[in-house]
Design a protein around this motif. Structure first.
Motif, PDB file in Angstrom:
ATOM      1  N   CYS A 153       6.973  11.020  -0.527  1.00 29.97           N
ATOM      2  CA  CYS A 153       6.274  10.796   0.579  1.00 29.97           C
ATOM      3  C   CYS A 153       6.999  10.234   1.629  1.00 29.97           C
ATOM      4  CB  CYS A 153       4.828  10.602   0.713  1.00 29.97           C
ATOM      5  SG  CYS A 153       4.497   8.879   0.629  1.00 29.97           S
ATOM      6  N   CYS A 167       2.329   6.389  -6.506  1.00 32.00           N
ATOM      7  CA  CYS A 167       2.259   5.851  -5.114  1.00 32.00           C
ATOM      8  C   CYS A 167       1.091   5.612  -4.543  1.00 32.00           C
ATOM      9  CB  CYS A 167       3.274   6.850  -4.169  1.00 32.00           C
ATOM     10  SG  CYS A 167       3.223   6.663  -2.555  1.00 32.00           S
ATOM     11  N   HIS A 202       0.213   5.760  -1.650  1.00 32.83           N
ATOM     12  CA  HIS A 202       0.028   6.286  -0.495  1.00 32.83           C
ATOM     13  C   HIS A 202      -0.405   7.869  -0.913  1.00 32.83           C
ATOM     14  CE1 HIS A 202       0.569   7.134   3.776  1.00 32.83           C
ATOM     15  NE2 HIS A 202       1.385   8.075   3.528  1.00 32.83           N
ATOM     16  N   CYS A 203       0.614   8.403  -1.431  1.00 25.26           N
ATOM     17  CA  CYS A 203       0.248   9.959  -1.880  1.00 25.26           C
ATOM     18  C   CYS A 203      -0.059  10.369  -3.110  1.00 25.26           C
ATOM     19  CB  CYS A 203       1.845  10.627  -1.577  1.00 25.26           C
ATOM     20  SG  CYS A 203       2.902  10.237  -2.841  1.00 25.26           S
ATOM     21  N   CYS A 239       9.044   5.558  -1.258  1.00 30.63           N
ATOM     22  CA  CYS A 239       8.421   6.655  -2.169  1.00 30.63           C
ATOM     23  C   CYS A 239       9.335   7.955  -2.262  1.00 30.63           C
ATOM     24  CB  CYS A 239       7.098   7.039  -1.840  1.00 30.63           C
ATOM     25  SG  CYS A 239       6.320   8.464  -2.849  1.00 30.63           S
TER      26      CYS A 239
HETATM   27 ZN    ZN Z   1       4.116   8.456  -2.002  1.00 28.23          ZN
END
Ligand code: ZN
Length: 255
Positions: free
Chosen positions: A65, A37, A39-40, A62
């Motif tokens: 997260c 991911c 983002h996380c 996701c």
């Molecule tokens: Zn994530």
């Protein structure tokens, strides 16, 4: 049944193209690390990485997260699936299908990257020129001469346009990426394909460009990436080039 299999196969290829689109402009490896991911950074497991289906099951977020996943991913998968169906429909199942598939995949990747970053990575276009020429040599492309002239005509024409524009206006209008992309298209489609691509791509670019100017005000400095138009022109040239040339000769020149 054939078309459904073709679509699913294309969607899996599209999933790989997403990785290329995401990682190539950043100069990252397309093999490592495994999908994560953005983002996380959590690893995306294979059962959450099924083309199209996972996006629907996870409702575009996701699993870890809950950050939204770009709708770009399923769109590229669906587009690739649809284009593989079109290739099968147009050319039936043959060895050429793999060659055309590689070409179309390259066009998809450069189009999306050009839309995002206004660049066309050399890492696709330069090997693309070599691969296109080699395929012509082994008889899986246009005649060798046509392929070679295609590279020179494609690269040369846009190089001349870019140099002329810079001479006249003193600023860069067209990037070197477009020049190398059209050279690659020439290697795969031959010089006739380059002509069809140039006519359709320029026409499409002009129509959209004028439309955007009308909407946003006449600021000619707003950069409009040319790569996607060249790619769309090349796709039409691949699918219908012979038909288009015959029409043109018949109706415009009366042959
Ligand atoms: Zn994530």
């Amino acid at each position: 049944m054939l078309f459904i299999s073709a679509f699913l196969f294309g969607a899996i290829i599209g999933s790989f193209l997403n990785v290329c689109i995401w990682r190539l402009p950043a100069g990252e490896s397309i093999a490592f690390p495994p999908s994560h991911c953005p983002h996380c950074k959590a690893r995306i497991h294979s059962w959450d990485n099924i083309p199209l289906l996972s996006y629907v099951v996870l409702r575009g977020r996701c699993r870890v997260c809950r950050a939204p996943i770009s709708v770009r991913y399923p769109l590229v998968e669906a587009l690739t699936g649809a284009l593989v169906v079109v290739l099968v429909w147009r050319f039936d199942m043959s060895a050429r299908l793999a060659v055309d598939g590689i070409f179309v995949a390259a066009l998809i990747v450069v189009s999306v990257i050009d839309l995002d970053h206004q660049i066309i990575p050399d890492v696709i276009s330069l090997p693309g020129i070599v691969i296109g020429l080699l395929l012509a040599v082994v008889g899986w492309g246009p005649p060798v001469q046509a392929s070679l002239i295609g590279v020179l005509l494609g690269g040369g024409t846009l190089y001349a346009v870019a140099a002329g524009y810079q001479l006249l206006t003193g600023r860069e209008g067209m990037g070197g990426g477009d020049i190398k992309l059209l050279a690659m298209i020439g290697a795969f489609l031959g010089w006739r394909g380059v002509l069809v691509t140039l006519v359709l791509g320029s026409f499409g670019g002009a129509v959209i460009g004028l439309g955007l100017m009308a909407l946003r005000g006449a600021d000619s400095r707003v950069p409009i990436p040319f790569g996607p138009f060249l790619a769309l022109g090349a796709l039409c040239a691949l699918l219908f080039g012979d038909v288009l040339i015959q029409w043109y000769l018949h109706f415009a020149l009366g042959l």
